[in-house]
Design an enzyme around this catalytic site. Sequence first.
Site, PDB file in Angstrom:
ATOM      1  N   HIS A 153      -8.063   3.849  -0.179  1.00 45.90           N
ATOM      2  CA  HIS A 153      -7.831   2.446  -0.559  1.00 45.90           C
ATOM      3  C   HIS A 153      -7.654   2.343  -2.085  1.00 45.90           C
ATOM      4  O   HIS A 153      -8.448   1.703  -2.782  1.00 45.90           O
ATOM      5  CB  HIS A 153      -9.027   1.611  -0.092  1.00 45.90           C
ATOM      6  CG  HIS A 153      -8.783   0.141   0.005  1.00 45.90           C
ATOM      7  ND1 HIS A 153      -8.226  -0.600  -1.002  1.00 45.90           N
ATOM      8  CD2 HIS A 153      -9.042  -0.723   1.017  1.00 45.90           C
ATOM      9  CE1 HIS A 153      -8.160  -1.866  -0.625  1.00 45.90           C
ATOM     10  NE2 HIS A 153      -8.639  -1.960   0.607  1.00 45.90           N
ATOM     11  N   GLU A 256      -2.037   2.002  -0.667  1.00 49.21           N
ATOM     12  CA  GLU A 256      -3.071   2.779   0.013  1.00 49.21           C
ATOM     13  C   GLU A 256      -2.445   3.619   1.123  1.00 49.21           C
ATOM     14  O   GLU A 256      -1.864   3.074   2.054  1.00 49.21           O
ATOM     15  CB  GLU A 256      -4.101   1.826   0.623  1.00 49.21           C
ATOM     16  CG  GLU A 256      -4.468   0.659  -0.278  1.00 49.21           C
ATOM     17  CD  GLU A 256      -5.051  -0.524   0.496  1.00 49.21           C
ATOM     18  OE1 GLU A 256      -5.520  -0.329   1.641  1.00 49.21           O
ATOM     19  OE2 GLU A 256      -5.034  -1.640  -0.041  1.00 49.21           O
TER      20      GLU A 256
END
Length: 281
Positions: A153, A256
């Site tokens: 992330h 991400e």
Amino acid sequence: MPAVEKDKVVFLSHPSGASAEIALYGATVTSWKARGKERLFVSNEAIRDGTKAIRGGIPLVFPIFGTKENIALPQHGFVRNSYWEYIGLITDNDEVAVRFAIKDSQLDKKLRNGWPHSFRLTYTVILTENSLKTVLVLKNEDEDTFEFNTLLHTYFNAPNIAAVSVAGLSGVSYIDKVENGAKSAEARDVITIASEVDRVYCDAPDKLQINMGGSEAVIIEKFGMRDTVVWNPWIDKSKAMGDFGDDEYKSMICVEVGSVADWVKLGGGQTWTGGQTLTIL
């Protein structure tokens, strides 16, 4: 010393002057400096005391993405809000590499009950003069197959979001979470951010470029990961998050890499590998 552990943080230093910091909580990379600039974004409001996942850097998502109705786990799973074991320095030459690990036996009983599988997950962070490589290796230590999602992330430091664009996703199908999961295909050659964005680009290309404005750019090269998520919370979501500044959406973008649109199946005794290399142009 190329790698030093202090106060539950591992500090990496490269002879070029590049550096990185990885918190043992979540094995979260919280800083990556190359050519004298911080390349990752961490919120000034981020909670760093081990009570909540760190808002920024590179949080690790596993074994679920988001929340699942039939799986009793926190959002994005449990590895970003668990302490990892620091294995140590594994290489020190043109690249500086360190490794971390977590096993199901390290989790509390409630989390293990929520996802009752035996696994070992290792995470290697590799620093060079101009790049940062992050690699996950998952071993299924059960006899039976299990399913999982995972994602890196990554929050990128973007001093002026109005100048940022993402190239390489033209024509790719995506799930638009802002529009209640509507599916569409990316029509733009480059993606710019002017409102809330939360899209899962499915089966995305392995190479993308984030242009930060001027001559600044970062190349993202993924491997073993199917999808790419692009996220910026914009105004209202920023105000709603207690660990994120009201105006910080102006200085970050999340791009991400992961496998989140569909489950990844891993047979008993098998190993899966996935990760990314981030390179400054």
